[in-house]
Write an enzyme that holds these catalytic residues in place. Structure first.
Site, short mmCIF file in Angstrom:
data_model
loop_
_atom_site.label_atom_id
_atom_site.label_comp_id
_atom_site.label_asym_id
_atom_site.label_seq_id
_atom_site.Cartn_x
_atom_site.Cartn_y
_atom_site.Cartn_z
CG HIS A 1 6.39 -29.86 -15.89
ND1 HIS A 1 7.34 -30.57 -15.21
CD2 HIS A 1 5.26 -29.93 -15.13
CE1 HIS A 1 6.81 -31.04 -14.08
NE2 HIS A 1 5.55 -30.67 -14.01
CB CYS B 1 2.94 -27.99 -12.80
SG CYS B 1 2.92 -29.75 -12.42
N1 LIG Z 1 5.24 -30.24 -7.38
C1 LIG Z 1 4.68 -29.55 -8.35
O1 LIG Z 1 5.34 -29.16 -9.35
C2 LIG Z 1 3.22 -29.20 -8.28
C3 LIG Z 1 2.71 -28.32 -9.25
C4 LIG Z 1 1.37 -27.97 -9.21
C5 LIG Z 1 0.57 -28.48 -8.22
N2 LIG Z 1 1.06 -29.36 -7.29
C6 LIG Z 1 0.17 -29.83 -6.24
O2 LIG Z 1 0.55 -29.14 -5.04
C7 LIG Z 1 0.36 -29.98 -3.89
C8 LIG Z 1 1.69 -30.15 -3.17
O3 LIG Z 1 2.63 -30.79 -4.04
P1 LIG Z 1 4.11 -31.10 -3.60
O4 LIG Z 1 4.80 -31.52 -4.83
O5 LIG Z 1 4.65 -30.00 -2.78
O6 LIG Z 1 3.88 -32.38 -2.62
P2 LIG Z 1 4.81 -32.92 -1.43
O7 LIG Z 1 6.22 -32.57 -1.67
O8 LIG Z 1 4.45 -34.37 -1.29
O9 LIG Z 1 4.27 -32.11 -0.13
C9 LIG Z 1 3.02 -32.40 0.45
C10 LIG Z 1 2.78 -31.51 1.67
O10 LIG Z 1 1.51 -31.90 2.25
C11 LIG Z 1 1.70 -32.11 3.66
N3 LIG Z 1 0.78 -33.13 4.18
C12 LIG Z 1 0.71 -34.44 3.86
N4 LIG Z 1 -0.25 -35.06 4.61
C13 LIG Z 1 -0.78 -34.10 5.42
C14 LIG Z 1 -1.80 -34.10 6.43
N5 LIG Z 1 -2.46 -35.23 6.77
N6 LIG Z 1 -2.08 -32.94 7.05
C15 LIG Z 1 -1.43 -31.79 6.73
N7 LIG Z 1 -0.45 -31.74 5.79
C16 LIG Z 1 -0.13 -32.87 5.15
C17 LIG Z 1 3.14 -32.58 3.80
O11 LIG Z 1 3.58 -32.37 5.14
P3 LIG Z 1 4.57 -33.42 5.91
O12 LIG Z 1 5.97 -33.10 5.43
O13 LIG Z 1 4.37 -33.09 7.33
O14 LIG Z 1 4.15 -34.80 5.53
C18 LIG Z 1 3.84 -31.66 2.78
O15 LIG Z 1 4.07 -30.41 3.38
C19 LIG Z 1 -0.22 -31.30 -4.41
O16 LIG Z 1 -1.61 -31.26 -4.29
C20 LIG Z 1 0.24 -31.31 -5.88
O17 LIG Z 1 -0.60 -32.09 -6.69
C21 LIG Z 1 2.37 -29.71 -7.30
#
Ligand SMILES: NC(=O)c1ccc[n+]([C@@H]2O[C@H](COP(=O)([O-])OP(=O)(O)OC[C@H]3O[C@@H](n4cnc5c(N)ncnc54)[C@H](OP(=O)(O)O)[C@@H]3O)[C@@H](O)[C@H]2O)c1
Length: 357
Positions: free
Chosen positions: A248, A153
């Protein structure tokens, strides 16, 4: 709207319960030609209706139809009928799951870090290097489906103004960036409140390395076979977590290789005049202005400016001479819209226009 949605592309959203997943569902719920069809998360959430599986964290209300969808496990057989797969999966599991969807013939648009630096996978910030999407033909031939990643991001908020400067003034020799990153960037539940309230944390694991390496690939070229890093583009990054919900901010300094240094007015004009491919293609989610230059001496600010162009633009301000580099400025990106889900959706819109879906 319902008539348009009848012919809409059917979308699956993996990681639907997370911060990026929630943003996907919000943006897709009002999209004219993409429709949420299947949703997936971990076995902890699978089998439950979305409204029970998810702790909704956005200020916008969740779409009533989506709230009733039942969450599946992230297996390709549960997503049959989908034209597009969007992934907001945790990087601990994204590698294996996304590759299984690619092998099953799906077009996967991912936010995770796992494949960003893979030499066969495009790393696409749609307002910067949309042309790299053409490379998916090589993956399709090899795997049946393909993966398109978008950037970290904070990298997204950096490369957009850098691309405008590169196009106007040539090679960027050195870049310094100091980020102030919102807590939603760490997902949910993310950073403990006792660590972040009344505080700044001057460390985000792996973030500085991602900014330094991803920037060169994004600003580089695709020659039909491989991705070539941009020349110059030496980036030094410091990353900080600050107590802001979304958005950010980055303090950026740049030196140009050219001896004839552009003036501050020329630099501001280069930002304003920059028109990326998705805007030319008139993609639905493309902003009317991808870099907005703000006049106020104390802008951009996350609370005031993160929703510029519905969160699909980078706002820039404080463009001024630098005593060590050639120019310095401040840039702001909405981390879960243009910095994540919004870029994936724009990438899919580009792929659709190019006949790759
Ligand atoms: N947040 C940002 O601003 C941002 C920006 C760019 C990129 N990213 C990237 O985008 C991705 C998601 O980020 P986020 O911030 O949304 O993270 P998050 O809030 O921690 O969400 C993670 C997701 O992954 C799922 N998950 C976890 N373990 C799993 C498994 N074993 N099988 C299937 N699904 C599973 C979770 O489902 P459950 O609820 O069922 O656990 C949840 O839906 C990451 O790789 C992060 O690095 C994030």
């Amino acid at each position: 709207m319902s008539e348009i949605k009848e012919q809409a592309k059917k979308c699956g959203v993996l990681g639907c319960t997370g911060m990026v997943g929630q943003r996907f569902l919000t943006l897709l719920s009002r999209h004219p030609s993409f429709k949420v069809f299947k949703i997936g998360a971990s076995s902890r959430s699978a089998g439950k209706p979305y409204e029970k599986a998810c702790k909704w964290k956005l200020s916008e209300a969740l779409d009533a139809n989506i709230s009733k969808l039942v969450v599946s496990e992230c297996k390709p057989e549960n997503f049959q009928g989908c034209d597009i797969i969007f992934s907001g999966l945790d990087s601990d599991v994204a590698g294996e799951i996304e590759s299984s969807f690619r092998s099953a013939g799906f077009a996967v648009f991912s936010n995770a870090k796992n494949y960003r630096m893979d030499p066969s996978v495009p790393l696409v910030v749609p307002l910067v290097n949309a042309d790299h999407i053409d490379s998916v033909a090589n993956q399709k031939a090899r795997y049946g489906g393909y993966i398109v990643t978008n950037a970290n991001c904070s990298t997204t908020g950096l490369v957009l103004p850098l691309k405008a400067l590169m196009d106007a003034f040539g090679v960027l020799k050195s870049i310094s960036v100091v980020t102030l990153q919102a807590i939603s960037g760490a997902g949910y539940p993310g950073v403990p409140s006792l660590d972040i309230i009344d505080n700044v944390v001057p460390f985000i694991d792996g973030e500085e390395e991602k900014i330094e390496t991803e920037t060169r690939k994004i600003l580089g070229t695709f020659d039909g076979v491989q991705f070539l890093d941009a020349p110059g583009t030496n980036v030094s990054a410091h990353c900080n977590r600050v107590p802001v919900l979304d958005g950010h901010l980055s303090c950026i300094s740049v030196s140009f290789e050219t001896k004839s240094k552009p003036s501050i007015a020329e630099i501001s004009r280069a930002f304003e005049k920059y028109v990326p491919l998705p805007c030319e293609m008139e993609c639905y989610s493309a902003p009317s202005s991808s870099i907005r230059v703000l006049e106020g001496v104390d802008r951009p600010q996350p609370r005031l400016d993160r929703y510029a162009e519905n969160g699909f633009a980078v706002t820039v301000g404080r463009v001024r001479k630098d005593t060590v580099f050639d120019v310095r400025f401040v840039a702001l990106v909405h981390n879960t819209i243009l910095g994540a889900a919004g870029s994936s959706i724009l990438n899919a819109e580009i792929a659709e226009r190019k006949g790759l879906l």
